[in-house]
Write an enzyme that holds these catalytic residues in place. Structure first.
Site, PDB file in Angstrom:
ATOM      1  N   GLU A 115       0.844  -1.209   0.000  1.00  0.00           N
ATOM      2  CA  GLU A 115       0.000   0.000   0.000  1.00  0.00           C
ATOM      3  C   GLU A 115       0.871   1.248   0.000  1.00  0.00           C
ATOM      4  OE1 GLU A 115      -3.065  -0.174   2.994  1.00  0.00           O
ATOM      5  OE2 GLU A 115      -3.784  -2.093   2.266  1.00  0.00           O
ATOM      6  N   HIS A 234      -9.012   9.638   2.465  1.00  0.00           N
ATOM      7  CA  HIS A 234      -8.554   8.531   1.616  1.00  0.00           C
ATOM      8  C   HIS A 234      -8.713   8.987   0.170  1.00  0.00           C
ATOM      9  CE1 HIS A 234      -8.013   4.612  -0.156  1.00  0.00           C
ATOM     10  NE2 HIS A 234      -7.752   4.096   1.021  1.00  0.00           N
ATOM     11  N   ARG A 283      -0.726   8.985   1.459  1.00  0.00           N
ATOM     12  CA  ARG A 283      -2.105   9.389   1.161  1.00  0.00           C
ATOM     13  C   ARG A 283      -2.337  10.876   1.040  1.00  0.00           C
ATOM     14  NH1 ARG A 283      -5.593   5.252   4.704  1.00  0.00           N
ATOM     15  NH2 ARG A 283      -4.931   3.527   3.391  1.00  0.00           N
ATOM     16  N   HIS A 344     -11.564   9.827   6.100  1.00  0.00           N
ATOM     17  CA  HIS A 344     -11.345   8.389   6.320  1.00  0.00           C
ATOM     18  C   HIS A 344     -10.854   8.046   7.719  1.00  0.00           C
ATOM     19  CE1 HIS A 344     -10.338   4.297   5.198  1.00  0.00           C
ATOM     20  NE2 HIS A 344      -9.066   4.465   5.498  1.00  0.00           N
TER      21      HIS A 344
END
Ligand code: FAD
Ligand code: SIN
Length: 530
Positions: A115, A234, A283, A344
């Site tokens: 990720e 997010h 992110r 998020h």
């Protein structure tokens, strides 16, 4: 009025894993405001970051976490989390959590995903529905335990703070029961595990339970609260048209870890213009890039394209995302997914030490409600389930080794609010109107890119609504709607205050008035004088 050895508030990964541990030492009452599975945990997709050897190392995971945290993560907390991670994952496996496996050199090993912000593949997962697998297993174990009583549809309203002690000690909490009565539950140890605050924003990946209750409850009791300006957006929630808001379905970052590429409408991939890690940048960078692309093009979304990967592999790795997109008319093996950022994860929260102790004696906290120092100004993907399970364990170790004793609770007898008037029909309509107003204000003025002008405007408007809600809450019988709205308004107001206080841009907090990062990193810590 009831007593228990431990009172746990919340049934996500933090509350359930704490309850399972302390239950060997005493009776646990676990209250949760909806049905037991309803939690952010239940919707987690990507997985849990953990170092399992091979090409990975503790140092590398620590370094990735600190790098993403933009100078504000607490090194000692990060080190503990990373180093204790493998033991906690083994415990989850022993409790029955079934992660995805693969075969490597003929051996069955845990499959590891990749990720954003991670320099290695280190995410253990169960396909794309890790959270429901974890939640299901932990709830089953709690339900089987003779010392644990799970009480659904029971919302914590406020903490019971002993007025005779300095500093005031937490003795339990007031609960709105399923029959809509207020009840005091006393316990020498109260564990706050109420999760996130995504519902403070119009568009969020969080389920509607995420109303920031724990932060508001702890604040009202005088606990130290920190870093609420760092709300993580997010980058890739499934785009839904219309202004209604609500829960947006997440398209896991693991899709980009699997080769997914962000594209403009004309098909050009754009992340190379923003970060050397391209689509797997941290992110905050990806969310700001998408925000900028949308503003430049006037489009309502960008696209995520995973069509280059073999369809069978995509379907096997992401069965829930595949199905959900198909229900919305998109076959992700052949078509692009329209995505937008959405609120998020709350990186800040109730300040705790490395054992989950808050600034109020008797009150512990872990999981998304807490600010342990791990995430700093930006959370590294899939570090939150890990943080929750590690710090719940550490809190349990300390809490259950305290001598459990009851003191005289009679002084609390008359402390339940004596309000009996019901809010009028019209007031009830206004409650949902106010909830929408605040969430929209936060989305429009306190989002990915901020400015002092916008924050000030949001502050004035939120304060006005907040005063009205406080007035309503003080004179009418509490309902779940009033409790949640009061908490959403308070958390919104604290986010704005903390954002205004930070005169720099760092991690998730970006303001056009102070675009640079200051040399010295400081937490924003506040508390209510009580
Ligand atoms: P939660 O799981 O949210 O549980 C909170 C509990 O408290 C709930 O049961 C709630 O009903 C209850 N509660 C709240 N207020 C009250 C009250 N007043 N009284 C009583 N009960 C109350 N993180 C990762 O590490 N990896 C991922 O792959 C990942 N994917 C995610 C995907 C989605 C869609 C979302 C929303 C989050 C994701 N996260 C992920 C973040 C992670 O899921 C959460 O941070 C984590 O699950 C929080 O756990 P928790 O136990 O602290 O809170
Ligand atoms: C995701 O699967 O993208 C969510 C991971 C996280 O929030 O940690």
């Amino acid at each position: 009025m009831r007593k228990s050895d431990f009172l746990v508030i919340g049934s996500g990964i933090a509350g359930l894993s704490f309850a399972l541990k302390v239950a060997s030492k005493g009776r646990v009452i676990l209250v949760t405001k909806k049905q037991d599975t309803e939690s952010n945990t239940n919707y987690a997709q990507g997985g849990i970051a953990v170092v399992l050897g091979g090409e990975d190392s503790f140092e590398q995971h620590i370094s990735d976490t600190l790098q993403t945290g933009a100078g504000l993560s607490r090194r000692s907390a990060v080190e503990l989390m990373v180093r204790e991670g493998p033991n906690r994952i083994n415990e989850l496996v022993a409790l029955g959590v079934e992660f995805s496996y693969k075969y490597s050199d003929g051996k069955r090993v845990l499959a590891l995903g990749r990720e954003g912000g991670h320099t290695r593949s280190r995410i253990v997962h169960r396909a794309d529905h890790t959270g429901s697998e974890v939640e299901k297993s932990l709830i089953k174990r709690c339900q089987e335990h003779p010392n644990i009583e799970i009480e659904e549809h029971s919302a914590a309203v406020d903490l019971l703070i002993d007025p005779k002690e300095r500093p005031g000690r937490c003795r339990g909490a007031t609960i709105l029961t399923p029959s809509r009565e207020l009840e005091m539950i006393f316990a020498p140890v109260t564990f706050l595990a109420t999760g996130g605050s995504g519902e403070v924003y119009l568009h969020t990946t969080n389920p509607p339970i995420a109303t920031g209750d724990g932060i508001a409850i702890a604040w009202r009791a005088g606990a130290r609260v920190a870093n609420l300006e760092f709300m993580q957006f997010h980058p890739t929630a499934f785009y839904q048209s219309g202004l209604g808001g609500g829960t947006s379905f997440l398209i896991s970052e693991a899709v980009r870890g699997f080769g997914g590429v962000l594209r403009r409408r004309d098909g050009t991939a754009f992340m190379s213009q923003y970060h050397s890690m391209l689509d797997l940048a941290p992110r905050d960078t990806v969310a700001r890039a998408i925000d900028k692309e949308m503003k430049a093009s006037g489009d309502d979304y960008v696209y995520l394209d995973v069509t280059a990967r073999p369809p069978d592999e995509v379907r096997e790795r992401f069965p829930s995302i595949y199905k959900r997109c198909l229900q919305n008319g998109i076959d992700i093996t052949t078509g692009w997914i329209p995505v937008v950022p959405a609120a998020h994860y709350m990186c800040g929260g109730v300040v705790t030490d490395l054992h989950g102790r808050t600034s109020i004696p008797g009150l512990y906290a872990a999981g998304e409600v807490a600010c342990s120092g791990v995430h700093g100004a930006n959370r590294l993907a899939s570090n939150s389930l890990l943080e929750a399970v590690v710090f719940s364990h550490r809190a349990a170790e300390i809490a259950m080794n305290k001598q459990i004793k009851f003191s005289d609770f009679s002084k609390f007898e008359d402390r339940l609010p004596q309000n009996v008037t019901h809010a009028s029909e019209e007031e009830l309509v206004l409650i949902s109107h106010d909830r929408f107003q605040i969430r929209k204000l936060m989305w429009d003025y306190v989002g990915i890119v901020r400015s002092t002008l916008r924050l000030e405007r949001a502050r004035r408007r939120v304060e006005l609504i907040r005063e009205e809600i406080e007035d309503l809450a003080s004179r009418s019988r509490l309902t779940e709607g009033v409790i949640e709205l009061r908490n959403i308004a308070l958390v919104a107001s604290l986010i704005i205050r903390m954002a205004l206080h930070r005169k720099e841009s760092r991690g998730l907090h970006f303001t056009t008035d102070y675009p640079e990062m200051l040399e010295k990193a400081r937490d924003t810590v506040m508390r209510k004088r009580v």
